[in-house]
Motif scaffolding. Structure first.
Motif, PDB file in Angstrom:
ATOM      1  N   HIS A   1       0.702  -1.115  -0.009  1.00  0.00           N
ATOM      2  CA  HIS A   1      -0.005   0.021  -0.029  1.00  0.00           C
ATOM      3  C   HIS A   1       1.013   1.278  -0.031  1.00  0.00           C
ATOM      4  O   HIS A   1       2.117   1.438   0.815  1.00  0.00           O
ATOM      5  N   THR A   2       0.475   2.275  -0.947  1.00  0.00           N
ATOM      6  CA  THR A   2       1.108   3.589  -0.690  1.00  0.00           C
ATOM      7  C   THR A   2      -0.076   4.769  -0.730  1.00  0.00           C
ATOM      8  O   THR A   2      -1.084   4.247  -1.498  1.00  0.00           O
TER       9      THR A   2
ATOM     10  N   ASP B   1       2.018   4.163   4.737  1.00  0.00           N
ATOM     11  CA  ASP B   1       2.441   2.796   3.991  1.00  0.00           C
ATOM     12  C   ASP B   1       2.875   1.950   4.861  1.00  0.00           C
ATOM     13  O   ASP B   1       2.531   0.769   4.703  1.00  0.00           O
TER      14      ASP B   1
END
Length: 102
Positions: free
Chosen positions: A25-26, A50
């Protein structure tokens, strides 16, 4: 953050977002990666999303910046601006090389 504890960027600074595609995830949208923007203002510090999204307790606390991008910079067209809240580690200083923005 700079070594003095002050934000690394101030309103009006030109920045470029990092071009990275992490396997996790970012909060840096794909459409904004590697794009040139202008810092609107520092917004305060928060844990890096993140790292927190991975369920890790060691998320670094970073300055968050409101960064304005021209729609044309993001999508190649449009006469409006888009403002994104981005962590400091997503940004790098603007550089000009032989008149070319990098």
């Amino acid at each position: 953050m700079s070594e003095s504890g002050q934000p690394a960027y101030v309103a009006g600074d030109l920045v470029r977002t990092y071009r990275h595609d992490p396997p996790h995830h970012t909060r840096l949208p794909r459409y904004a990666r590697g794009k040139l923007g202008v810092v609107v203002e520092p917004e305060g510090r928060a844990p890096l999303a993140d790292v927190r999204a991975q369920g890790r307790p060691d998320a670094p606390v970073e300055m968050i910046y409101a960064v304005r991008f021209a729609a044309r910079e993001l999508w190649g067209e449009g006469g409006h601006d888009v403002v994104l809240d981005l962590s400091e580690s997503y940004l790098e200083p603007y550089e000009e090389v032989d008149g070319d923005v990098r």
